[in-house]
Write a protein that holds these residues in place. Sequence first.
Motif, PDB file in Angstrom:
ATOM      1  N   GLY A 163       0.802  -1.229   0.000  1.00 52.08           N
ATOM      2  CA  GLY A 163       0.000   0.000   0.000  1.00 52.08           C
ATOM      3  C   GLY A 163       0.831   1.272   0.000  1.00 52.08           C
ATOM      4  O   GLY A 163       0.305   2.369  -0.189  1.00 52.08           O
ATOM      5  N   ARG A 164       2.154   1.123   0.219  1.00 51.55           N
ATOM      6  CA  ARG A 164       3.024   2.303   0.251  1.00 51.55           C
ATOM      7  C   ARG A 164       3.125   2.948  -1.123  1.00 51.55           C
ATOM      8  O   ARG A 164       3.169   2.250  -2.136  1.00 51.55           O
ATOM      9  N   LEU A 165       3.206   4.273  -1.153  1.00 49.58           N
ATOM     10  CA  LEU A 165       3.399   4.971  -2.420  1.00 49.58           C
ATOM     11  C   LEU A 165       4.887   5.023  -2.743  1.00 49.58           C
ATOM     12  O   LEU A 165       5.693   5.418  -1.899  1.00 49.58           O
ATOM     13  N   LEU A 166       5.234   4.603  -3.952  1.00 52.03           N
ATOM     14  CA  LEU A 166       6.634   4.649  -4.398  1.00 52.03           C
ATOM     15  C   LEU A 166       6.733   5.593  -5.582  1.00 52.03           C
ATOM     16  O   LEU A 166       5.826   5.642  -6.427  1.00 52.03           O
ATOM     17  N   LEU A 167       7.839   6.299  -5.672  1.00 56.11           N
ATOM     18  CA  LEU A 167       8.151   7.048  -6.880  1.00 56.11           C
ATOM     19  C   LEU A 167       8.464   5.999  -7.950  1.00 56.11           C
ATOM     20  O   LEU A 167       9.408   5.214  -7.805  1.00 56.11           O
ATOM     21  N   ALA A 168       7.642   5.947  -8.989  1.00 55.26           N
ATOM     22  CA  ALA A 168       7.728   4.849  -9.959  1.00 55.26           C
ATOM     23  C   ALA A 168       7.807   5.413 -11.367  1.00 55.26           C
ATOM     24  O   ALA A 168       6.840   5.367 -12.137  1.00 55.26           O
ATOM     25  N   ASP A 169       8.957   5.973 -11.704  1.00 55.46           N
ATOM     26  CA  ASP A 169       9.118   6.629 -13.003  1.00 55.46           C
ATOM     27  C   ASP A 169      10.602   6.776 -13.285  1.00 55.46           C
ATOM     28  O   ASP A 169      11.436   6.556 -12.404  1.00 55.46           O
ATOM     29  N   GLU A 170      10.903   7.176 -14.530  1.00 59.33           N
ATOM     30  CA  GLU A 170      12.264   7.629 -14.818  1.00 59.33           C
ATOM     31  C   GLU A 170      12.342   9.104 -14.446  1.00 59.33           C
ATOM     32  O   GLU A 170      11.314   9.787 -14.361  1.00 59.33           O
ATOM     33  N   ILE A 171      13.550   9.585 -14.202  1.00 55.47           N
ATOM     34  CA  ILE A 171      13.765  11.030 -14.087  1.00 55.47           C
ATOM     35  C   ILE A 171      14.929  11.329 -15.017  1.00 55.47           C
ATOM     36  O   ILE A 171      16.055  10.881 -14.785  1.00 55.47           O
ATOM     37  N   SER A 172      14.644  12.012 -16.119  1.00 56.97           N
ATOM     38  CA  SER A 172      15.623  12.152 -17.195  1.00 56.97           C
ATOM     39  C   SER A 172      15.303  13.417 -17.989  1.00 56.97           C
ATOM     40  O   SER A 172      14.284  14.051 -17.745  1.00 56.97           O
ATOM     41  N   PRO A 173      16.142  13.753 -18.978  1.00 57.35           N
ATOM     42  CA  PRO A 173      15.820  14.927 -19.803  1.00 57.35           C
ATOM     43  C   PRO A 173      14.538  14.736 -20.627  1.00 57.35           C
ATOM     44  O   PRO A 173      14.044  15.698 -21.215  1.00 57.35           O
ATOM     45  N   LEU A 178      15.384  21.267 -18.253  1.00 54.94           N
ATOM     46  CA  LEU A 178      16.651  21.595 -17.604  1.00 54.94           C
ATOM     47  C   LEU A 178      17.337  22.693 -18.400  1.00 54.94           C
ATOM     48  O   LEU A 178      17.570  22.524 -19.600  1.00 54.94           O
ATOM     49  N   TRP A 179      17.628  23.811 -17.767  1.00 57.17           N
ATOM     50  CA  TRP A 179      18.295  24.922 -18.464  1.00 57.17           C
ATOM     51  C   TRP A 179      19.661  25.164 -17.842  1.00 57.17           C
ATOM     52  O   TRP A 179      19.774  25.249 -16.598  1.00 57.17           O
ATOM     53  N   ASP A 180      20.667  25.305 -18.690  1.00 56.18           N
ATOM     54  CA  ASP A 180      21.992  25.645 -18.175  1.00 56.18           C
ATOM     55  C   ASP A 180      21.887  26.987 -17.441  1.00 56.18           C
ATOM     56  O   ASP A 180      21.324  27.940 -17.971  1.00 56.18           O
ATOM     57  N   ARG A 181      22.423  27.013 -16.217  1.00 49.26           N
ATOM     58  CA  ARG A 181      22.248  28.208 -15.381  1.00 49.26           C
ATOM     59  C   ARG A 181      22.907  29.446 -15.985  1.00 49.26           C
ATOM     60  O   ARG A 181      22.384  30.549 -15.882  1.00 49.26           O
ATOM     61  N   THR A 183      24.094  29.898 -19.472  1.00 50.16           N
ATOM     62  CA  THR A 183      23.706  30.269 -20.850  1.00 50.16           C
ATOM     63  C   THR A 183      22.201  30.191 -21.087  1.00 50.16           C
ATOM     64  O   THR A 183      21.726  30.667 -22.115  1.00 50.16           O
ATOM     65  N   LYS A 184      21.477  29.546 -20.152  1.00 44.84           N
ATOM     66  CA  LYS A 184      20.025  29.304 -20.303  1.00 44.84           C
ATOM     67  C   LYS A 184      19.718  28.341 -21.465  1.00 44.84           C
ATOM     68  O   LYS A 184      18.557  28.191 -21.870  1.00 44.84           O
ATOM     69  N   GLN A 185      20.756  27.696 -21.978  1.00 54.87           N
ATOM     70  CA  GLN A 185      20.563  26.724 -23.059  1.00 54.87           C
ATOM     71  C   GLN A 185      19.691  25.564 -22.567  1.00 54.87           C
ATOM     72  O   GLN A 185      19.847  25.114 -21.422  1.00 54.87           O
ATOM     73  N   LYS A 186      18.784  25.099 -23.420  1.00 55.63           N
ATOM     74  CA  LYS A 186      17.910  23.981 -23.056  1.00 55.63           C
ATOM     75  C   LYS A 186      18.671  22.669 -23.174  1.00 55.63           C
ATOM     76  O   LYS A 186      19.256  22.387 -24.220  1.00 55.63           O
ATOM     77  N   LEU A 187      18.640  21.867 -22.097  1.00 52.74           N
ATOM     78  CA  LEU A 187      19.362  20.595 -22.070  1.00 52.74           C
ATOM     79  C   LEU A 187      18.368  19.450 -21.876  1.00 52.74           C
ATOM     80  O   LEU A 187      18.556  18.592 -21.016  1.00 52.74           O
ATOM     81  N   ASP A 188      17.295  19.448 -22.652  1.00 54.61           N
ATOM     82  CA  ASP A 188      16.233  18.461 -22.424  1.00 54.61           C
ATOM     83  C   ASP A 188      15.453  18.218 -23.711  1.00 54.61           C
ATOM     84  O   ASP A 188      15.799  18.733 -24.771  1.00 54.61           O
ATOM     85  N   LYS A 189      14.366  17.471 -23.571  1.00 55.05           N
ATOM     86  CA  LYS A 189      13.597  17.020 -24.725  1.00 55.05           C
ATOM     87  C   LYS A 189      12.948  18.158 -25.512  1.00 55.05           C
ATOM     88  O   LYS A 189      12.509  17.931 -26.653  1.00 55.05           O
ATOM     89  N   ASP A 190      12.878  19.344 -24.967  1.00 50.82           N
ATOM     90  CA  ASP A 190      12.372  20.471 -25.768  1.00 50.82           C
ATOM     91  C   ASP A 190      13.218  20.668 -27.030  1.00 50.82           C
ATOM     92  O   ASP A 190      12.705  21.168 -28.040  1.00 50.82           O
ATOM     93  N   ARG A 191      14.480  20.244 -27.021  1.00 52.88           N
ATOM     94  CA  ARG A 191      15.320  20.354 -28.230  1.00 52.88           C
ATOM     95  C   ARG A 191      14.735  19.472 -29.338  1.00 52.88           C
ATOM     96  O   ARG A 191      14.804  19.815 -30.507  1.00 52.88           O
ATOM     97  N   PHE A 192      14.167  18.337 -28.949  1.00 50.05           N
ATOM     98  CA  PHE A 192      13.492  17.442 -29.904  1.00 50.05           C
ATOM     99  C   PHE A 192      12.106  17.992 -30.244  1.00 50.05           C
ATOM    100  O   PHE A 192      11.750  18.126 -31.427  1.00 50.05           O
ATOM    101  N   ARG A 193      11.325  18.349 -29.191  1.00 45.07           N
ATOM    102  CA  ARG A 193       9.949  18.823 -29.427  1.00 45.07           C
ATOM    103  C   ARG A 193       9.939  20.008 -30.385  1.00 45.07           C
ATOM    104  O   ARG A 193       9.078  20.119 -31.239  1.00 45.07           O
ATOM    105  N   ARG A 194      10.924  20.910 -30.222  1.00 49.14           N
ATOM    106  CA  ARG A 194      10.905  22.179 -30.967  1.00 49.14           C
ATOM    107  C   ARG A 194      11.925  22.222 -32.106  1.00 49.14           C
ATOM    108  O   ARG A 194      12.236  23.306 -32.613  1.00 49.14           O
ATOM    109  N   ASP A 195      12.494  21.073 -32.441  1.00 55.11           N
ATOM    110  CA  ASP A 195      13.474  20.996 -33.537  1.00 55.11           C
ATOM    111  C   ASP A 195      14.616  21.995 -33.378  1.00 55.11           C
ATOM    112  O   ASP A 195      14.965  22.726 -34.314  1.00 55.11           O
ATOM    113  N   LEU A 196      15.221  22.000 -32.186  1.00 50.35           N
ATOM    114  CA  LEU A 196      16.294  22.976 -31.923  1.00 50.35           C
ATOM    115  C   LEU A 196      17.673  22.439 -32.305  1.00 50.35           C
ATOM    116  O   LEU A 196      18.653  23.184 -32.277  1.00 50.35           O
ATOM    117  N   GLY A 197      17.751  21.118 -32.632  1.00 49.98           N
ATOM    118  CA  GLY A 197      19.053  20.529 -32.951  1.00 49.98           C
ATOM    119  C   GLY A 197      19.848  20.265 -31.679  1.00 49.98           C
ATOM    120  O   GLY A 197      19.452  20.668 -30.588  1.00 49.98           O
TER     121      GLY A 197
END
Length: 215
Positions: A163-173, A178-181, A183-197
């Motif tokens: 009955g205990r609740l577990l964190l049951a997922d991946e934690i990944s980009p 995730l933004w570089d502190r 340069t503010k460059q995006k380091l995550d899946k938004d590069r794929f979603r938005r075709d940023l290369g």
Amino acid sequence: VVLLFKDDATAFNRQKFGTIDGKGPMNLRISVRILAEMERAGIPTHVVRVLSERELLVRKVQIVQLEVVVRNIVAGTFAKRYGIDEGRVLERPLVELFWKDDAHGDPLVNDDAAQLLGLATADEVVAIKALALRVNEVLRGFFGERGIDLVDFKVEFGRASDGRLLLADEISPDSCRLWDRGTKQKLDKDRFRRDLGGVEEAYQEVLRRVEEPIA
Ligand code: TMP
Ligand code: ASP
């Protein structure tokens, strides 16, 4: 249950799909490192052990049918829904619940709807939101030490046989913004979603920083 980490990438309810070379093994390593950090902070997770570069053995749980999103900085659907510019820092973290229901585009639900739709009990909703905020604190600190701002992320929880609740997922980009502190460059899946290369490079950079020993 064995989780298989694939290179496949989808976005916008699978309207966009493709592959990100080497994503599976990178996301597995990033997730394992971060989930270990969660366990250390007292947040129970589903992880049992790594079986191979793409396979992770996890405890079998009954997944709560909610996607739990925590936001620190405005981005994504929050920016779009309320017409607010991306990048505004929220006064405090916001928790949003979405019903895991692809057929209806994972609609936003409030606490009452989550209960009345039978997705979680009132106690579970309270516990899940508290756990998600705790995950946010740990994750924000972890990435902060590595020069990365945690904009937002999604996690799911599961009920273990006791009955205990577990964190049951991946934690990944894939599941965090995730933004570089500096340069503010995006380091995550938004590069794929938005075709940023530079998608693979961004995942590699996150992996490098996640595994880098911190003094
Ligand atoms: P959103 O701004 O599109 O609602 O996304 C919020 C966060 O949730 C973002 O870090 C990406 C993550 N996310 C997933 O992990 N899976 C999903 O299916 C979606 C839509 C978002
Ligand atoms: N993976 C999700 C989908 O296919 C969305 C996303 O991460 O943007 O809809």
